[in-house]
Design an enzyme around this catalytic site. Structure first.
Site, PDB file in Angstrom:
ATOM      1  N   GLU A 167       0.791  -1.227   0.000  1.00 46.13           N
ATOM      2  CA  GLU A 167       0.000   0.000   0.000  1.00 46.13           C
ATOM      3  C   GLU A 167       0.830   1.287   0.000  1.00 46.13           C
ATOM      4  OE1 GLU A 167      -3.011  -0.239   3.052  1.00 46.13           O
ATOM      5  OE2 GLU A 167      -4.067  -1.805   1.981  1.00 46.13           O
ATOM      6  N   GLU A 351      -6.207  -7.902  -0.436  1.00 41.31           N
ATOM      7  CA  GLU A 351      -6.868  -7.665   0.853  1.00 41.31           C
ATOM      8  C   GLU A 351      -8.308  -7.244   0.608  1.00 41.31           C
ATOM      9  OE1 GLU A 351      -5.125  -4.889   3.652  1.00 41.31           O
ATOM     10  OE2 GLU A 351      -3.112  -5.682   3.275  1.00 41.31           O
TER      11      GLU A 351
HETATM   12  C1  FCB Z   1      -4.906  -2.088   5.093  1.00 43.16           C
HETATM   13  C2  FCB Z   1      -3.607  -2.592   5.669  1.00 43.16           C
HETATM   14  C3  FCB Z   1      -3.757  -3.690   6.670  1.00 43.16           C
HETATM   15  C4  FCB Z   1      -4.975  -3.492   7.549  1.00 43.16           C
HETATM   16  C5  FCB Z   1      -6.189  -3.225   6.705  1.00 43.16           C
HETATM   17  C6  FCB Z   1      -7.457  -3.072   7.500  1.00 43.16           C
HETATM   18  O1  FCB Z   1      -4.754  -0.756   4.727  1.00 43.16           O
HETATM   19  O2  FCB Z   1      -2.778  -3.082   4.640  1.00 43.16           O
HETATM   20  O3  FCB Z   1      -2.568  -3.755   7.400  1.00 43.16           O
HETATM   21  O4  FCB Z   1      -4.732  -2.526   8.467  1.00 43.16           O
HETATM   22  O5  FCB Z   1      -5.989  -2.077   5.947  1.00 43.16           O
END
Ligand code: FCB
Length: 440
Positions: A167, A351
């Site tokens: 990220e 994610e």
């Molecule tokens: C993302 C992160 C992860 C977690 C999620 C909820 O931005 O990569 O570490 O905190 O959000």
């Protein structure tokens, strides 16, 4: 779950994700201090000033945790390697105990038939490098290359995939412009430099890994759908600026060798000299793109200095984070990112998930609904020919949710942060029934 394995093609991979600082326990195994320790120790930055010193004690309980991943039937485990654990000074002498830990972890995954998906950097910058300016420092790409080489010389022969930096938007903008994550700066010049150095470091890291003969290398970016709060031209323009900073800057660097005009408008005066010459390094060929997605943001114009926008407040149902539940954004990013940037490269949803105020006693049906709706969005994107190749849930277990401490529960597994007992939730059982009983 509403889905069956046959809703997704053969070879489509399901998995779960975590990160080092959020689960391991940074006090163990000779890890050095990182900038999250200092950030958390500064009052006002993190709820109850909580840090990752103990977290889920995964450092000692990793075998139980890998068993839980295997029990779920996940095919991929996306984990990260802590820079401060592997190189406590940031560069120089490696901590052998730290390298041994990741070596065991990778072997443990392979022994259980789980594909190791490594992310090198998920935010624990060693404090000695933070003291030297961290991501603002033009030496970061070389420091990051050394970290990459140190880790991947040890585990690079056995990981299934690798990505340099989790990220970039969070590492750059959220941490240096918004001040919400370590190092907690609110400084436009620091932001511009950090954002550019992140991409250069990504490029150096890919170069090093290619040099080691590694394959299946990608980049993991996060995306938030920017919805104009109204039809007014200034709200539309504000949402475009938000979208450019959040969703198009890093992809522009990685895939097009350019930054969006809406971002340069604010950041160009602060970028390092000759920044345009760095795109050959930044744009190393990749094997896949990782998309992290959670929510959308309604945006309206705000008078004042660039970037002249502010959140306009949510309209849709919210998760425990206060984030709107908006699955269409996932569908639209998968389609748009392939169309405008990554082309035919496989896209993994690296994610996706939700925080919920779970207890071990109450079934987390809200999470099951969230996952169902987002898997439906993935299917829709695939029907529109987006080359999506896998979907990984954030997160395996409740963990340290950065500035929100241990309060926000994202896990498929409940963690009692006193006893550290793990209790699978209803969402774990629902996914396990699906993922285990109908193998690809
Ligand atoms: C993302 C992160 C992860 C977690 C999620 C909820 O931005 O990569 O570490 O905190 O959000």
């Amino acid at each position: 779950m509403d889905h069956t394995r046959t809703d997704f093609p053969d070879g489509f991979l399901f998995g779960v994700a975590t990160s080092a600082y959020q689960i391991e326990g940074s006090q163990f195994g000779g890890a050095g201090p990182c900038h999250w320790d200092s950030f958390a120790a500064t009052p006002g930055n993190v709820v109850r000033a909580e840090d990752g010193a103990l977290a889920c004690d995964h450092y000692h309980r990793w075998e139980e945790d890998l068993d839980l991943i295997a029990g779920l039937g996940a095919e991929v485990y996306r984990f990260s390697t802590s820079w401060a654990r592997v190189l406590p000074d940031g560069v120089g002498q490696p901590n052998v105990e730290g390298l041994d830990f990741y070596d065991r972890l990778v072997d443990g995954m392979l022994a259980r038939g789980i594909k190791p998906a490594a992310t090198l950097y998920h935010w624990e910058l060693p404090q000695p490098l933070a003291d030297r300016g961290g991501w603002r420092n033009a030496d970061m790409p070389e420091w990051f290359a050394e970290f990459t080489e140190t880790v991947m010389r040890r585990i690079g022969d056995r990981v299934w995939s690798a990505a340099p930096i989790n990220e970039p938007w969070c590492v750059g903008w959220l941490s240096h412009f918004d001040g919400a994550h370590a190092p907690g700066l609110r400084d436009i010049r620091a932001t511009a430099r950090a954002m550019h150095h992140i991409l250069k470091s990504h490029g150096r890291s890919i170069e090093v890994m290619r040099g080691l003969g590694m394959k299946n290398l990608g980049a993991v970016c996060n995306f938030e759908w920017a919805e104009p709060a109204s039809d007014a031209p200034e709200d539309q323009a504000a949402a475009r600026r938000y979208d450019a900073i959040y969703n198009r800057f890093f992809l522009g660097g990685l895939f097009k060798g350019q930054y969006p005009a809406e971002v340069l408008e604010g950041l160009e005066p602060h970028l390092p000299d000759s920044w345009q010459d760095d795109f050959a390094l930044i744009g190393q060929p990749l094997d896949w793109l990782g998309v992290n997605y959670y929510t959308r943001q309604r945006i309206r114009h705000k008078d004042g200095a660039w970037p002249n926008y502010e959140p306009a407040g949510p309209l849709l149902p919210l998760t425990q984070m206060g984030w709107e539940i908006y699955p269409d954004g996932l569908r639209d990013f998968l389609i748009r990112n392939a169309r405008d940037y990554s082309g035919d490269l496989p896209i993994y949803v690296t994610e996706n998930g939700m925080a919920n105020a779970d207890t071990p006693e109450t079934p987390d049906t809200a999470r099951i609904d969230y996952l169902n709706a987002h898997l439906h969005a993935v299917r829709q994107a695939m029907d529109a020919r987006a080359p999506v190749a896998g979907y990984f849930v954030w997160s395996l277990m409740d963990n340290y949710e950065w500035s929100l401490g241990y309060e926000k529960r994202f896990g498929l597994i409940h963690v009692d942060f006193d006893s550290l007992a793990r209790t699978p939730k209803a969402s774990y059982d629902a996914l396990a029934r699906w993922w285990r009983d109908t193998p690809a």
